[in-house]
Scaffold this motif. Sequence first.
Motif, PDB file in Angstrom:
ATOM      1  N   GLU A  43       0.756  -1.048  -0.047  1.00  0.00           N
ATOM      2  CA  GLU A  43      -0.034   0.068  -0.043  1.00  0.00           C
ATOM      3  C   GLU A  43       0.839   1.508   0.278  1.00  0.00           C
ATOM      4  O   GLU A  43       1.997   1.324   0.686  1.00  0.00           O
ATOM      5  CB  GLU A  43      -0.821   0.105   1.429  1.00  0.00           C
ATOM      6  CG  GLU A  43      -1.988  -1.057   1.342  1.00  0.00           C
ATOM      7  CD  GLU A  43      -2.810  -0.952   2.337  1.00  0.00           C
ATOM      8  OE1 GLU A  43      -2.702  -0.064   3.383  1.00  0.00           O
ATOM      9  OE2 GLU A  43      -3.694  -2.093   2.360  1.00  0.00           O
ATOM     10  N   LYS A  44       0.435   2.373  -0.778  1.00  0.00           N
ATOM     11  CA  LYS A  44       1.240   3.548  -0.743  1.00  0.00           C
ATOM     12  C   LYS A  44       1.610   4.345   0.461  1.00  0.00           C
ATOM     13  O   LYS A  44       2.670   4.565   0.696  1.00  0.00           O
ATOM     14  CB  LYS A  44       0.528   4.544  -1.792  1.00  0.00           C
ATOM     15  CG  LYS A  44       1.294   5.725  -2.127  1.00  0.00           C
ATOM     16  CD  LYS A  44       0.622   6.514  -3.143  1.00  0.00           C
ATOM     17  CE  LYS A  44       1.761   7.861  -3.367  1.00  0.00           C
ATOM     18  NZ  LYS A  44       1.012   8.660  -4.468  1.00  0.00           N
ATOM     19  N   LYS A  45       0.691   4.213   1.280  1.00  0.00           N
ATOM     20  CA  LYS A  45       0.973   4.968   2.640  1.00  0.00           C
ATOM     21  C   LYS A  45       2.009   4.091   3.309  1.00  0.00           C
ATOM     22  O   LYS A  45       2.999   4.672   3.944  1.00  0.00           O
ATOM     23  CB  LYS A  45      -0.179   5.232   3.530  1.00  0.00           C
ATOM     24  CG  LYS A  45       0.002   5.822   4.893  1.00  0.00           C
ATOM     25  CD  LYS A  45      -1.118   5.930   5.735  1.00  0.00           C
ATOM     26  CE  LYS A  45      -0.820   6.838   6.820  1.00  0.00           C
ATOM     27  NZ  LYS A  45       0.344   6.274   7.652  1.00  0.00           N
ATOM     28  N   ARG A  78      20.039  10.506  -3.643  1.00  0.00           N
ATOM     29  CA  ARG A  78      19.896  11.397  -4.773  1.00  0.00           C
ATOM     30  C   ARG A  78      18.713  11.030  -5.579  1.00  0.00           C
ATOM     31  O   ARG A  78      17.895  11.862  -6.076  1.00  0.00           O
ATOM     32  CB  ARG A  78      21.183  10.956  -5.753  1.00  0.00           C
ATOM     33  CG  ARG A  78      21.080  11.376  -7.118  1.00  0.00           C
ATOM     34  CD  ARG A  78      22.360  11.564  -7.764  1.00  0.00           C
ATOM     35  NE  ARG A  78      23.116  10.454  -7.843  1.00  0.00           N
ATOM     36  CZ  ARG A  78      23.011   9.713  -8.745  1.00  0.00           C
ATOM     37  NH1 ARG A  78      22.299   9.810  -9.774  1.00  0.00           N
ATOM     38  NH2 ARG A  78      23.787   8.533  -8.806  1.00  0.00           N
ATOM     39  N   LEU A  79      18.266   9.534  -5.667  1.00  0.00           N
ATOM     40  CA  LEU A  79      17.076   9.259  -6.340  1.00  0.00           C
ATOM     41  C   LEU A  79      15.900  10.094  -5.532  1.00  0.00           C
ATOM     42  O   LEU A  79      14.856  10.379  -6.265  1.00  0.00           O
ATOM     43  CB  LEU A  79      16.859   7.680  -6.473  1.00  0.00           C
ATOM     44  CG  LEU A  79      18.109   7.090  -7.404  1.00  0.00           C
ATOM     45  CD1 LEU A  79      17.597   5.632  -7.372  1.00  0.00           C
ATOM     46  CD2 LEU A  79      17.814   7.943  -8.656  1.00  0.00           C
ATOM     47  N   HIS A  80      15.839   9.663  -4.251  1.00  0.00           N
ATOM     48  CA  HIS A  80      14.710  10.378  -3.486  1.00  0.00           C
ATOM     49  C   HIS A  80      14.686  11.962  -3.543  1.00  0.00           C
ATOM     50  O   HIS A  80      13.452  12.466  -3.505  1.00  0.00           O
ATOM     51  CB  HIS A  80      14.953  10.130  -1.889  1.00  0.00           C
ATOM     52  CG  HIS A  80      13.570  10.287  -1.191  1.00  0.00           C
ATOM     53  ND1 HIS A  80      13.580  11.481  -0.412  1.00  0.00           N
ATOM     54  CD2 HIS A  80      12.603   9.749  -0.948  1.00  0.00           C
ATOM     55  CE1 HIS A  80      12.361  11.671   0.073  1.00  0.00           C
ATOM     56  NE2 HIS A  80      11.837  10.471  -0.246  1.00  0.00           N
ATOM     57  N   SER A  81      15.630  12.504  -3.769  1.00  0.00           N
ATOM     58  CA  SER A  81      15.515  14.078  -3.870  1.00  0.00           C
ATOM     59  C   SER A  81      15.029  14.179  -5.514  1.00  0.00           C
ATOM     60  O   SER A  81      14.336  15.277  -5.601  1.00  0.00           O
ATOM     61  CB  SER A  81      17.055  14.718  -4.194  1.00  0.00           C
ATOM     62  OG  SER A  81      17.795  14.151  -5.152  1.00  0.00           O
ATOM     63  N   GLN A  82      15.096  13.392  -6.376  1.00  0.00           N
ATOM     64  CA  GLN A  82      14.708  13.700  -7.591  1.00  0.00           C
ATOM     65  C   GLN A  82      13.074  13.080  -7.838  1.00  0.00           C
ATOM     66  O   GLN A  82      12.286  13.669  -8.417  1.00  0.00           O
ATOM     67  CB  GLN A  82      15.461  12.742  -8.698  1.00  0.00           C
ATOM     68  CG  GLN A  82      16.819  13.457  -8.801  1.00  0.00           C
ATOM     69  CD  GLN A  82      17.914  12.487  -9.617  1.00  0.00           C
ATOM     70  OE1 GLN A  82      17.577  11.557  -9.924  1.00  0.00           O
ATOM     71  NE2 GLN A  82      18.809  13.205 -10.326  1.00  0.00           N
ATOM     72  N   TYR A  83      13.072  11.821  -7.000  1.00  0.00           N
ATOM     73  CA  TYR A  83      11.488  11.230  -7.157  1.00  0.00           C
ATOM     74  C   TYR A  83      11.009  11.069  -5.643  1.00  0.00           C
ATOM     75  O   TYR A  83      10.948  10.085  -5.271  1.00  0.00           O
ATOM     76  CB  TYR A  83      11.673  10.146  -7.987  1.00  0.00           C
ATOM     77  CG  TYR A  83      12.140  10.043  -9.317  1.00  0.00           C
ATOM     78  CD1 TYR A  83      11.188  10.481 -10.419  1.00  0.00           C
ATOM     79  CD2 TYR A  83      13.640   9.959  -9.641  1.00  0.00           C
ATOM     80  CE1 TYR A  83      11.645  10.464 -11.926  1.00  0.00           C
ATOM     81  CE2 TYR A  83      13.944  10.070 -11.024  1.00  0.00           C
ATOM     82  CZ  TYR A  83      12.994  10.611 -11.950  1.00  0.00           C
ATOM     83  OH  TYR A  83      13.516  10.588 -13.303  1.00  0.00           O
ATOM     84  N   PRO A  84      10.777  11.946  -5.034  1.00  0.00           N
ATOM     85  CA  PRO A  84      10.223  11.813  -3.380  1.00  0.00           C
ATOM     86  C   PRO A  84       9.108  10.884  -3.598  1.00  0.00           C
ATOM     87  O   PRO A  84       8.224  11.035  -4.228  1.00  0.00           O
ATOM     88  CB  PRO A  84      10.200  13.230  -3.148  1.00  0.00           C
ATOM     89  CG  PRO A  84       9.895  14.219  -4.185  1.00  0.00           C
ATOM     90  CD  PRO A  84      10.774  13.513  -5.299  1.00  0.00           C
ATOM     91  N   GLY A  85       9.316   9.955  -2.625  1.00  0.00           N
ATOM     92  CA  GLY A  85       8.163   9.240  -2.405  1.00  0.00           C
ATOM     93  C   GLY A  85       7.710   8.106  -3.347  1.00  0.00           C
ATOM     94  O   GLY A  85       6.664   7.309  -3.428  1.00  0.00           O
TER      95      GLY A  85
END
Length: 261
Positions: A43-45, A78-85
């Motif tokens: 689940e997304k959450k 780095r990836l989280h800064s570009q694609y958070p969540g």
Amino acid sequence: DVPELRALIGEVAAEQLERSGSDDPRGVSAALRVCFTRLMKSEKKFFVDQLNMLVKRISQEAAEGKDTSASNGELLLRLHSQYPGDIGCFTIYFLNLVRLEPGEAMFLGANEPHAYLHGDCVEVMACSDNTVRAGLTPKFIDVLTLCEMLNYTPAPSSSKILPAAQSQLDPHVYLYDPPVPDFTIMRIEIPASIKLYLVSAMDSASILLVIQGTAVGTSTAAASEMSLRRGSVLFVSANESISLHLSSPDGMLLFRACCLL
């Protein structure tokens, strides 16, 4: 060990993967399928909460000067800064991290997940209308199709490297010939000492991409001269040759996508 990922895939699936030995590729493949499917169907959450916990933990460890390489910490942040969540941040733990140097290439077969993280490359693929995404994208992810179609066979990254072979007919041409009949790539390096170069005719049509250098091209199939520079793209018909009159002091670098018939 990434406890946040373990929470998403569950203890049973995690232990199944841990028990799978390198001498049992089918067992590893089956365990990878279960783990990846559990991740993608979470689940997304739940996965966003776990991702935030992971990012917070890695960020704290990095700030304290700790080594985060075991968790691919630098790449994760780095990836989280570009694609958070984005759930794709977790998929790095299922893939090999490969760094290609200029001139190197790799071949990926059908249904093998991959992502380009940094830098420029020339990509050629067989005709396809079924691109399925796994993450690191704002676009739709078809989770059911994705988890069903993927190839989960484990392999070292070295097995994907595709070496270049210098052409026996032209020393300026290097061939990247993958184990499929759909396409071949040629890297054409023309030194500055050559001012006139013939792009030879082939039995198949091809696409020519200029990466570096400038030239004027002439062809029997073209009504007029063609001015070529970085970024220029030419469609070359079957049995058509092109004469390049080089005008740059540093030579030219071109890539040619074709089919060896």
